[in-house]
Enzyme design. Sequence first.
Site, PDB file in Angstrom:
ATOM      1  N   ASP A  18      -7.906  -1.377  -8.172  1.00 43.03           N
ATOM      2  CA  ASP A  18      -7.134  -2.307  -8.985  1.00 43.03           C
ATOM      3  C   ASP A  18      -6.149  -3.116  -8.159  1.00 43.03           C
ATOM      4  OD1 ASP A  18      -8.354  -1.240 -11.306  1.00 43.03           O
ATOM      5  OD2 ASP A  18      -6.923   0.417 -11.298  1.00 43.03           O
ATOM      6  N   GLY A  71     -13.988  -0.987  -7.443  1.00 44.43           N
ATOM      7  CA  GLY A  71     -13.233  -0.296  -8.486  1.00 44.43           C
ATOM      8  C   GLY A  71     -11.732  -0.222  -8.261  1.00 44.43           C
ATOM      9  N   ASP A  82       6.673 -18.415   7.198  1.00 42.45           N
ATOM     10  CA  ASP A  82       5.451 -18.425   6.368  1.00 42.45           C
ATOM     11  C   ASP A  82       4.325 -19.269   6.996  1.00 42.45           C
ATOM     12  OD1 ASP A  82       3.593 -18.809   4.286  1.00 42.45           O
ATOM     13  OD2 ASP A  82       4.981 -19.947   3.019  1.00 42.45           O
ATOM     14  N   HIS A 113       3.135 -13.857   7.131  1.00 38.41           N
ATOM     15  CA  HIS A 113       2.434 -14.228   5.897  1.00 38.41           C
ATOM     16  C   HIS A 113       1.158 -15.006   6.205  1.00 38.41           C
ATOM     17  CE1 HIS A 113       6.076 -12.883   4.330  1.00 38.41           C
ATOM     18  NE2 HIS A 113       6.563 -13.957   3.764  1.00 38.41           N
ATOM     19  N   ASP A 143       8.251 -17.123   1.384  1.00 39.20           N
ATOM     20  CA  ASP A 143       7.316 -18.231   1.155  1.00 39.20           C
ATOM     21  C   ASP A 143       8.135 -19.481   0.880  1.00 39.20           C
ATOM     22  OD1 ASP A 143       5.275 -16.441   1.360  1.00 39.20           O
ATOM     23  OD2 ASP A 143       4.685 -16.502  -0.743  1.00 39.20           O
ATOM     24  N   HIS A 149       4.994 -10.274  -3.227  1.00 40.98           N
ATOM     25  CA  HIS A 149       6.325  -9.927  -2.707  1.00 40.98           C
ATOM     26  C   HIS A 149       7.034  -8.848  -3.523  1.00 40.98           C
ATOM     27  CE1 HIS A 149       6.545 -13.185   0.372  1.00 40.98           C
ATOM     28  NE2 HIS A 149       5.544 -13.598  -0.371  1.00 40.98           N
ATOM     29  N   HIS A 169       3.368 -23.939  -0.294  1.00 38.35           N
ATOM     30  CA  HIS A 169       3.600 -23.527   1.093  1.00 38.35           C
ATOM     31  C   HIS A 169       3.703 -24.728   2.039  1.00 38.35           C
ATOM     32  CE1 HIS A 169       2.830 -19.277   0.174  1.00 38.35           C
ATOM     33  NE2 HIS A 169       1.937 -19.742  -0.687  1.00 38.35           N
TER      34      HIS A 169
END
Lengths: 607, 607
Positions: free
Chosen positions: A101, A99, A246, A442, A214, A129, A420
Amino acid sequence: MNPQPNKTAPGVKRGVRATRPAEGAAAPRQGQAAPKRQPRRPEYYAQRQRRQETKAIPMKIYPLGGLGEIGKNLTVYECAGDMLIVDCGSLFPESDMYGIDLVIPDFAFLEQNRDKLLGIVITHGHEDHIGALPYFLREINLPVYATRLTLGLIGNKLEEHGLASSVETHELVCRQKLQLGCFTLDPINVNHSIPDALAFAIECPAGVVMHTGDWKIDYTPAGGKTFDLAAFAEYGEKGVLALLSDSTNSERAGHSASESSVNAGLAALFSRADKQRVIVATFASNLYRVQLLIDLAVQRGRKVAISGRSMIKNTDMALELGYLHAPDGVLIDIDKAEKLPPEQVTIITTGSQGETLSALSRMAGGSHRQIHVGPGDFIIISATPIPGNEKMVTRVVNGLLKLGADVIYENMYDVHASGHACQEEQKLIINLTKPRYFIPVHGEYKHLKRHAQTAEAVGIPKKNILIADTGDGVTLSANGIAVTEAVQAGAVMVDGLGVGDVGSVVLRDRRMLSEDGIVVLAAAVDGKTGRLENGPEIFTRGFVYVRESEQLLEETRVAVQKVLESYQHQPHRDIGGLKTHIRETASSLLYRRTKRSPMILPILMEV
Amino acid sequence: MNPQPNKTAPGVKRGVRATRPAEGAAAPRQGQAAPKRQPRRPEYYAQRQRRQETKAIPMKIYPLGGLGEIGKNLTVYECAGDMLIVDCGSLFPESDMYGIDLVIPDFAFLEQNRDKLLGIVITHGHEDHIGALPYFLREINLPVYATRLTLGLIGNKLEEHGLASSVETHELVCRQKLQLGCFTLDPINVNHSIPDALAFAIECPAGVVMHTGDWKIDYTPAGGKTFDLAAFAEYGEKGVLALLSDSTNSERAGHSASESSVNAGLAALFSRADKQRVIVATFASNLYRVQLLIDLAVQRGRKVAISGRSMIKNTDMALELGYLHAPDGVLIDIDKAEKLPPEQVTIITTGSQGETLSALSRMAGGSHRQIHVGPGDFIIISATPIPGNEKMVTRVVNGLLKLGADVIYENMYDVHASGHACQEEQKLIINLTKPRYFIPVHGEYKHLKRHAQTAEAVGIPKKNILIADTGDGVTLSANGIAVTEAVQAGAVMVDGLGVGDVGSVVLRDRRMLSEDGIVVLAAAVDGKTGRLENGPEIFTRGFVYVRESEQLLEETRVAVQKVLESYQHQPHRDIGGLKTHIRETASSLLYRRTKRSPMILPILMEV
């Protein structure tokens, strides 16, 4: 950009100062959120600068998100009492976060350090980000610095949260430095799957840290600028204290494909679909891809209709800001598109990840109000499924194929390029920057670990590589790199309007309820004598199909009735004990008969 | 195999007859399940055979599972009033099937046709081909025909369900034909990721149908026999009415990798791990892989310990049946393995899909009772994640890496080979069999569609290719192939001991409960006057963290109390209407305040 030096107030301790105002900056917006921080007096810095000359000052880095996970990137840099935040992203909930979000970083550490915070700089406009920005800015109102497109995306987001007028935003331009307290930020252009992505060279008394955001290296970017290798080399020559880079694709050998390489694949498909309507699903933020599709449509004499709420919102903004271009008359309304012959239409839509409510998903289910898919359609899913979304994408593909459409998906053609860097690119950047310390960021642990191995392979000594975790306080100094503290950090769950009000107990209950449902046993008892006045009645939700289980439920009811009756003549009734007894009786009977463990909720109404 | 002709009873209508008893057959087992079908009198067939010579009889095929999905394979063949079942598999529940353990086919159509059913033949021992057998045999007790290893796996399963003694099983041997009613079955060896996998040539008055089961072509199988291309060619020369072929890998170009190719990859890793303990996770049913690992361990002077319930069960059985071989003293107990130096140990374990309770998962979480993973371990996940399992596998990999182990996973090396044919193999089999009709099976719609395209590309006319769906009744005759009927079919959900008692309403409730929990509002009212005697009281589970939401809950309670009071002086109280009123009041208040929609359960106890 205007750093608003006139707003300096005496006695105020922390602030914002830009050394070189960027051109064409968006005007700072103002409003009602938390009170704004004010800039420090310049003399303060001059003083401190002198102190720094005599002694090297260590730097601290606090990753509050994005390490050991893909998403909710937030990194805090601290030097000489100043703090700077880079990115403020969100994360999609895991499948066991029932449930929920959205997941955002825990801001407790930032609240504890309110007075040190100077501002938030953003690398690019993806949700991982910028997605947590509204939640953060509601608590602490700091100025936000980002490129023009990124500010556009942030603006949409702040508007949705009613914060647009109360947050101060400043535009960043590549290689135009920004001073925030003791930090001098140099925004450097990198390539990614969204335009206007930045890396930052962060200069402070401790040295220069390169924070990549990124990135990938695209020698033939679609419309955008190339990766600013020279800037990385320049800092490499001067000396880089640490590189934070990254790790998303650190498991992939070689070099990422150029966005331009997608062009040939898509062009071939457009020519194959010459008699059909072409529908392409891609990420709403990948404006390079959208431009490429508009260009192909124009070449083929097609009109373009945009579908899906976020795609419409993003393309509208990008057209306005000049990040997208289309000749007059090419972009048409979706209603109009339905009236044109199929070979004259291209639809660009959301839903490339099979998201349940997306436009493409509704097309596949035959429930899209305007677009009705059939044998005349040629549909291209120009994206690869993010891990976890494979099944949803497959469901959409099956639906579209069943409607008779041609569907091109995942790996059938070169219709997508990752945003990436792969291993060879990662090696190149480590070589160019020659950092003393390396921190892979990341990525999940496996990505960080693999990236660390790559760094070691190109010559960074193992002792100078640190795999950190979200919540670590990392100290960098001339003596070495180490985790020297642990700060409060983690996942805060957003559910509807609630931020952080769903914790492990609520989630555990939701899991239990989802597996075997709930059985409520309610009875009315005399408050004085304990005599059973009515009931027990039994109610179930999500447990069994009631009509076929009447006997089982009646048996349970009777068993609980006996428990209730056995308590009614006791002088010192123990309500807690009685409830436990009811729970255990019902639970064991139901488990024995069904091998299921529904939640049992006994309710005793005293009358 | 003994077809037990002595059991023929007069007047019995359906039966089983084997023309060539297989050697070394497992003795038929007997017991208490549903009453057994008895064989028909031979004269009956002779009679019918003569009828058939005068007129071509159509054949009907009912796929009751496995089309439009990967799993629960079950195909029914019908000719001249006889029915034969091929495979009886289960399916793992989809992520939206909350709390469901297993999905099996709907057997309604088979129950309606009880009298026509002759037996069940099984292609191989994977769950998606045998997993629903116990549930079916509990309803209709038919003889089961399969190869020796497959019977071993089925035996374990029947034992778990207490059916071992009541079900009649017969061993199949390749190329030894079996007659069941008007069907003559020819078991043909194919390659797959489990030994002893079969295709069937099913001969009947309508012609020959080739049913492939799951297959690939392995020219260098690891220890097993090669794919019997000659048998396929032989039937192709004689004429094949229809080919039903595995579509799982129909999207992959080229040819699947040989199981032997995994050998080189694993051998290289064993030599790299020379000073470490080697732990390899793979599928418990892939006995080729297990044998390969035992052989590698022996070569390297390592002992082998087996870990994980299903791995232990399967290897024990395979050792007993001679499908696995290990020199004396090589296989050791897991407790003993912990005491040996790491370089002398190999552990073969379950958990290659990241399953939460599997041995490898427990090792990664540090909760395995005997095996404690650390820097001395070299762990190989010798499998690719099944779509949907990627995140779970990643979680396990991260855990193992964090403990300091070396981990080799997905695509890092050639440590896995798929068990399903790719496009070039699919083309080869279509070429060899030259079927009049082609029906792609075992796959989601996209796989079937792609396989159909491959068939068309190698010359099967489009009108002779049928993409069918689970529940279609397909008629094949000299005139053509078509779906001529729809029969009851679908997914029956197994939850604990309940089979089919969880339907869409219960699932919908579980979904609602999982997203926002439940709010129970209970009150005691006077049965005559409607006067509120006590309450309402409010209880929540999975909705909010109660301690932080006391005010919200009290407000809701008060609002509901007002509703109750407004009803108490009404002469004709409408309890249904009152409950609806309570539900709507609470629901709208809670949604407004939280943007969540918990399930609302009003309970009125009359006293």
